[in-house]
Design a protein around this motif. Structure first.
Motif, PDB file in Angstrom:
ATOM      1  N   ILE A  79       0.836  -1.210   0.000  1.00 16.56           N
ATOM      2  CA  ILE A  79       0.000   0.000   0.000  1.00 16.56           C
ATOM      3  C   ILE A  79       0.871   1.260   0.000  1.00 16.56           C
ATOM      4  CG2 ILE A  79      -1.630   1.340   1.389  1.00 16.56           C
ATOM      5  CD1 ILE A  79      -2.829  -1.398   2.275  1.00 16.56           C
ATOM      6  N   MET A  83       0.996   4.069  -3.075  1.00 18.89           N
ATOM      7  CA  MET A  83       0.732   5.495  -2.907  1.00 18.89           C
ATOM      8  C   MET A  83       1.905   6.328  -3.407  1.00 18.89           C
ATOM      9  SD  MET A  83      -2.301   5.433  -1.965  1.00 18.89           S
ATOM     10  CE  MET A  83      -2.487   7.208  -1.783  1.00 18.89           C
ATOM     11  N   PHE A 103      -6.991  -4.670   0.354  1.00 19.56           N
ATOM     12  CA  PHE A 103      -6.630  -3.725  -0.702  1.00 19.56           C
ATOM     13  C   PHE A 103      -7.843  -2.987  -1.283  1.00 19.56           C
ATOM     14  CE2 PHE A 103      -3.204  -6.905  -0.717  1.00 19.56           C
ATOM     15  CZ  PHE A 103      -2.143  -6.065  -0.433  1.00 19.56           C
ATOM     16  N   LEU A 106      -7.400   0.777  -1.047  1.00 23.13           N
ATOM     17  CA  LEU A 106      -6.343   1.198  -1.961  1.00 23.13           C
ATOM     18  C   LEU A 106      -6.886   1.320  -3.383  1.00 23.13           C
ATOM     19  CD1 LEU A 106      -3.378   1.791  -2.700  1.00 23.13           C
ATOM     20  CD2 LEU A 106      -3.049  -0.690  -2.935  1.00 23.13           C
TER      21      LEU A 106
END
Length: 245
Positions: A79, A83, A103, A106
């Motif tokens: 994650i 990002m 996830f 995300l």
């Protein structure tokens, strides 16, 4: 779409080496994998099967120690990297390979930034993660392309009777054809597929044993299909079959 720059992030704890060849072939349909990373604790023997696959396909392993029992540090590392890559603004989309619902947020966050998310996971993948992606592909259909024992897990082709008895499938197809149709009732196959994908990101004709949507529609036997030459290309159009009086 084929020129999209994609970042491929694989959760080694929730994926199998046997799918990689089919996975990368599938990803090539949507764009070019500029980043290919896989996350796991490579000091553990249960990930040994990945070594040859990673070398052959130039996938970069990212080491993540399991600091605490019961806590998934691999997910956190993926994650954080995702990002960082998102903020770099160098990509058009992400491919997240995992069957883990962790996830879900995300995938939603990446889509909020206007990028496309392709999810890949087993049939056990929780619905929230599947629907958070723009498109979700079951890895069982990818394993079926490999010459391994896992090929037995590939979906078998369903009969016309079985397909017609699948209420969800029939409603999905009929609704998409109606939404995409012109005044004569004919709808372009591309538009049909696009509408279905927006309504059901995990829809894939291969889940029913058919390589393409056109084959699935013909296999049902309740729709008319015709090929039209438009410009320099061929396009398939479909309509609900009109009952003969």
């Amino acid at each position: 779409m084929a020129h999209d720059k994609l970042a491929v992030l694989i959760d080694a704890d929730n994926a199998r080496p046997a799918i990689v060849e089919g996975l990368l072939a599938e990803i090539a349909k949507y764009g070019t994998a500029h980043v290919k990373r896989i996350y796991g604790d490579w000091t553990k023997p249960d990930l040994n099967g990945w070594k040859e696959v990673l070398l052959r396909h130039s996938i970069q392993p990212i080491q993540q120690f399991r600091y605490t029992v019961g806590k998934n540090a691999t997910d956190s590392a993926m994650i954080i990297d995702a990002m960082d890559l998102l903020y770099a603004e160098r990509f058009d989309g992400f491919c997240i390979v995992s069957s883990d619902s962790d996830f879900t947020r995300l995938a939603s966050r990446i889509r909020e930034s206007g990028l496309t998310v392709y999810g890949f996971g087993e049939r056990k993948t929780p619905e929230p993660f599947r629907t958070a992606c723009d498109k979700f592909i079951y890895t069982e259909v990818l394993a079926g392309t490999a010459a391994t024992a896992e090929a037995e897990a590939a979906p078998k082709q369903r009969s016309a009777k079985e397909l017609r008895g699948d209420t969800h499938l029939m409603n999905l197809l009929r609704g998409a054809i109606e939404a995409a149709s012109d005044d004569t009732g004919w709808a372009g196959l591309g538009a049909i597929g696009s509408i279905i994908n927006k309504q059901s990101p995990d829809f894939d004709s291969r889940n029913y044993g058919y390589a393409k949507l056109s084959g699935l529609i013909k296999g049902i036997g309740l729709f008319d299909a015709e090929e039209r030459h438009i410009g320099n290309g061929k396009h398939i159009y479909v309509r609900q079959r009109i009952a003969k009086k």
